[in-house]
Design a protein around this motif. Sequence first.
Motif, mmCIF file in Angstrom:
data_model
loop_
_atom_site.group_PDB
_atom_site.id
_atom_site.type_symbol
_atom_site.label_atom_id
_atom_site.label_comp_id
_atom_site.label_asym_id
_atom_site.label_seq_id
_atom_site.Cartn_x
_atom_site.Cartn_y
_atom_site.Cartn_z
ATOM 1 N N GLU A 1 47.230 -38.010 -23.793
ATOM 2 C CA GLU A 1 47.954 -36.741 -23.945
ATOM 3 C C GLU A 1 49.435 -36.902 -23.592
ATOM 4 O OE1 GLU A 1 45.648 -37.426 -21.731
ATOM 5 O OE2 GLU A 1 46.544 -37.040 -19.768
ATOM 6 N N THR A 2 49.796 -38.021 -22.990
ATOM 7 C CA THR A 2 51.208 -38.244 -22.625
ATOM 8 C C THR A 2 51.981 -38.980 -23.719
ATOM 9 O OG1 THR A 2 50.847 -40.406 -21.571
ATOM 10 C CG2 THR A 2 50.531 -38.445 -20.190
ATOM 11 N N TRP A 3 51.352 -39.317 -24.834
ATOM 12 C CA TRP A 3 52.014 -40.120 -25.870
ATOM 13 C C TRP A 3 53.098 -39.353 -26.639
ATOM 14 C CZ3 TRP A 3 47.214 -42.744 -28.603
ATOM 15 C CH2 TRP A 3 46.630 -43.648 -27.715
ATOM 16 N N ASP A 4 52.790 -38.098 -27.008
ATOM 17 C CA ASP A 4 53.652 -37.320 -27.895
ATOM 18 C C ASP A 4 55.000 -37.018 -27.223
ATOM 19 O OD1 ASP A 4 54.823 -35.515 -29.583
ATOM 20 O OD2 ASP A 4 53.174 -34.069 -29.548
ATOM 21 N N SER B 1 55.470 -49.318 -15.995
ATOM 22 C CA SER B 1 56.072 -49.411 -17.320
ATOM 23 C C SER B 1 55.182 -50.219 -18.247
ATOM 24 C CB SER B 1 57.447 -50.084 -17.255
ATOM 25 O OG SER B 1 57.992 -50.146 -18.566
ATOM 26 N N GLY B 2 55.155 -49.817 -19.522
ATOM 27 C CA GLY B 2 54.478 -50.630 -20.530
ATOM 28 C C GLY B 2 55.330 -51.821 -20.936
ATOM 29 N N TYR B 3 56.631 -51.763 -20.623
ATOM 30 C CA TYR B 3 57.509 -52.921 -20.837
ATOM 31 C C TYR B 3 57.265 -53.937 -19.723
ATOM 32 C CZ TYR B 3 60.401 -49.909 -23.864
ATOM 33 O OH TYR B 3 60.853 -49.074 -24.849
ATOM 34 N N GLY C 1 55.705 -38.985 -23.139
ATOM 35 C CA GLY C 1 56.215 -39.787 -24.250
ATOM 36 C C GLY C 1 55.962 -41.266 -24.062
ATOM 37 N N CYS C 2 55.182 -41.864 -24.974
ATOM 38 C CA CYS C 2 54.964 -43.315 -24.965
ATOM 39 C C CYS C 2 54.596 -43.723 -26.391
ATOM 40 C CB CYS C 2 53.853 -43.702 -24.001
ATOM 41 S SG CYS C 2 53.604 -45.497 -23.935
ATOM 42 N N PHE C 3 55.341 -44.690 -26.924
ATOM 43 C CA PHE C 3 55.086 -45.121 -28.308
ATOM 44 C C PHE C 3 54.005 -46.183 -28.390
ATOM 45 C CE2 PHE C 3 58.202 -48.090 -26.648
ATOM 46 C CZ PHE C 3 57.668 -49.303 -27.037
ATOM 47 N N ARG C 4 53.529 -46.672 -27.265
ATOM 48 C CA ARG C 4 52.749 -47.910 -27.262
ATOM 49 C C ARG C 4 51.299 -47.756 -27.733
ATOM 50 N NH1 ARG C 4 55.225 -52.152 -24.956
ATOM 51 N NH2 ARG C 4 56.695 -50.754 -23.960
ATOM 52 N N ARG C 5 50.689 -46.642 -27.414
ATOM 53 C CA ARG C 5 49.319 -46.338 -27.861
ATOM 54 C C ARG C 5 48.321 -47.442 -27.553
ATOM 55 N NH1 ARG C 5 49.228 -42.017 -31.634
ATOM 56 N NH2 ARG C 5 51.260 -41.030 -31.548
ATOM 57 N N CYS C 6 48.294 -47.883 -26.325
ATOM 58 C CA CYS C 6 47.344 -48.928 -25.908
ATOM 59 C C CYS C 6 45.909 -48.440 -26.096
ATOM 60 C CB CYS C 6 47.518 -49.248 -24.425
ATOM 61 S SG CYS C 6 49.166 -49.756 -23.952
ATOM 62 N N LYS C 7 45.076 -49.325 -26.617
ATOM 63 C CA LYS C 7 43.660 -48.997 -26.731
ATOM 64 C C LYS C 7 43.088 -48.829 -25.318
ATOM 65 C CE LYS C 7 41.193 -52.271 -28.436
ATOM 66 N NZ LYS C 7 40.329 -53.266 -29.050
ATOM 67 N N GLY C 8 42.397 -47.723 -25.060
ATOM 68 C CA GLY C 8 41.817 -47.499 -23.731
ATOM 69 C C GLY C 8 42.754 -46.822 -22.749
ATOM 70 N N CYS C 9 43.951 -46.415 -23.214
ATOM 71 C CA CYS C 9 44.897 -45.701 -22.342
ATOM 72 C C CYS C 9 44.208 -44.484 -21.712
ATOM 73 C CB CYS C 9 46.109 -45.241 -23.160
ATOM 74 S SG CYS C 9 47.194 -44.096 -22.277
ATOM 75 N N GLN C 10 44.433 -44.307 -20.412
ATOM 76 C CA GLN C 10 43.774 -43.191 -19.717
ATOM 77 C C GLN C 10 44.497 -41.866 -19.930
ATOM 78 O OE1 GLN C 10 42.835 -44.115 -15.599
ATOM 79 N NE2 GLN C 10 40.962 -44.960 -16.431
ATOM 80 N N CYS D 1 55.183 -42.446 -13.269
ATOM 81 C CA CYS D 1 54.066 -42.836 -14.127
ATOM 82 C C CYS D 1 54.284 -42.231 -15.517
ATOM 83 C CB CYS D 1 52.750 -42.302 -13.570
ATOM 84 S SG CYS D 1 52.309 -42.968 -11.967
ATOM 85 N N GLY D 2 53.372 -42.581 -16.448
ATOM 86 C CA GLY D 2 53.586 -42.031 -17.772
ATOM 87 C C GLY D 2 52.290 -41.742 -18.500
ATOM 88 N N GLY D 3 52.579 -41.677 -19.836
ATOM 89 C CA GLY D 3 53.829 -41.851 -20.555
ATOM 90 C C GLY D 3 54.589 -43.128 -20.164
ATOM 91 N N GLU D 4 55.808 -43.181 -20.627
ATOM 92 C CA GLU D 4 56.655 -44.344 -20.341
ATOM 93 C C GLU D 4 57.924 -43.870 -19.635
ATOM 94 O OE1 GLU D 4 56.637 -47.969 -20.744
ATOM 95 O OE2 GLU D 4 58.225 -47.316 -19.426
ATOM 96 N N PRO E 1 51.820 -53.484 -20.702
ATOM 97 C CA PRO E 1 50.902 -52.490 -21.246
ATOM 98 C C PRO E 1 49.489 -52.693 -20.724
ATOM 99 C CG PRO E 1 51.248 -54.238 -22.840
ATOM 100 C CD PRO E 1 52.159 -54.540 -21.678
ATOM 101 N N PHE E 2 48.676 -51.656 -20.828
ATOM 102 C CA PHE E 2 47.257 -51.800 -20.508
ATOM 103 C C PHE E 2 46.576 -52.515 -21.670
ATOM 104 C CE2 PHE E 2 42.905 -50.084 -20.945
ATOM 105 C CZ PHE E 2 42.379 -50.630 -19.793
ATOM 106 N N ILE E 3 45.870 -53.596 -21.373
ATOM 107 C CA ILE E 3 45.141 -54.340 -22.413
ATOM 108 C C ILE E 3 43.656 -54.264 -22.088
ATOM 109 C CG2 ILE E 3 44.817 -56.586 -23.518
ATOM 110 C CD1 ILE E 3 47.755 -57.196 -22.923
HETATM 111 S S1 SF4 Z 1 51.900 -47.978 -21.882
HETATM 112 FE FE1 SF4 Z 1 50.641 -46.745 -20.468
HETATM 113 S S2 SF4 Z 1 50.863 -44.601 -21.154
HETATM 114 FE FE2 SF4 Z 1 51.609 -45.918 -22.812
HETATM 115 S S3 SF4 Z 1 49.809 -46.126 -24.165
HETATM 116 FE FE3 SF4 Z 1 49.843 -47.900 -22.765
HETATM 117 S S4 SF4 Z 1 48.531 -47.335 -21.026
HETATM 118 FE FE4 SF4 Z 1 49.051 -45.431 -22.164
#
Ligand code: SF4
Length: 159
Positions: free
Chosen positions: A38-41, A99-101, A26-35, A69-72, A127-129
């Motif tokens: 599949e952990t978002w939902d 954390s993305g926070y 679970g992660c609401f952030r949806r960073c572009k390029g997130c590895q 790790c995550g997800g968040e 977050p990953f940028i």
């Molecule tokens: S915070 Fe982490 S898990 Fe969430 S979208 Fe960004 S890179 Fe992916």
Amino acid sequence: MRLSGPLEHDNIVNGYGLRAVLWTQGCFRRCKGCQNPETWDFNGGFEVSVSEIKDRLKKFKGQAGITFCGGEPFEQPEDCKEIADWCRKELGWNIWSFSGYTYEQLKKAGGAKWEFVKSLDALIDGPFILEQRDLTLKFRGSRNQRLLHLKNGEIIKEE
Ligand code: SF4
């Protein structure tokens, strides 16, 4: 709690020493390029009880610590904190989390999120940028992210 994958051990890429890794779902952030998209939902992954997680973790030998790790991880802060505090007390492990926070956002949020921060020895925050991606950084993917060493929630060192 909801996880995105099996518990790992002997991991060397998510913190110092051999480490157990817990992958939250679970992660609401949806960073572009997130590895790990599949952990978002928040309905993805699978449910497992905290006691089942503890039972599995105590079978892992020779680990320096655990990394969340995550997800968040901070969307499930109560369960993460319970596992973290148990790992420290029962297994003598140190505790890291991604954390993305940012640290400042978690401090401002207070409540269970901040309580989990207070259980950590290290936080890799932000977050990953994609535009700031840097493959030379230790344990993190983009230059905005920081490796913060903590004690009782206070920053004692930044790497
Ligand atoms: S915070 Fe982490 S898990 Fe969430 S979208 Fe960004 S890179 Fe992916």
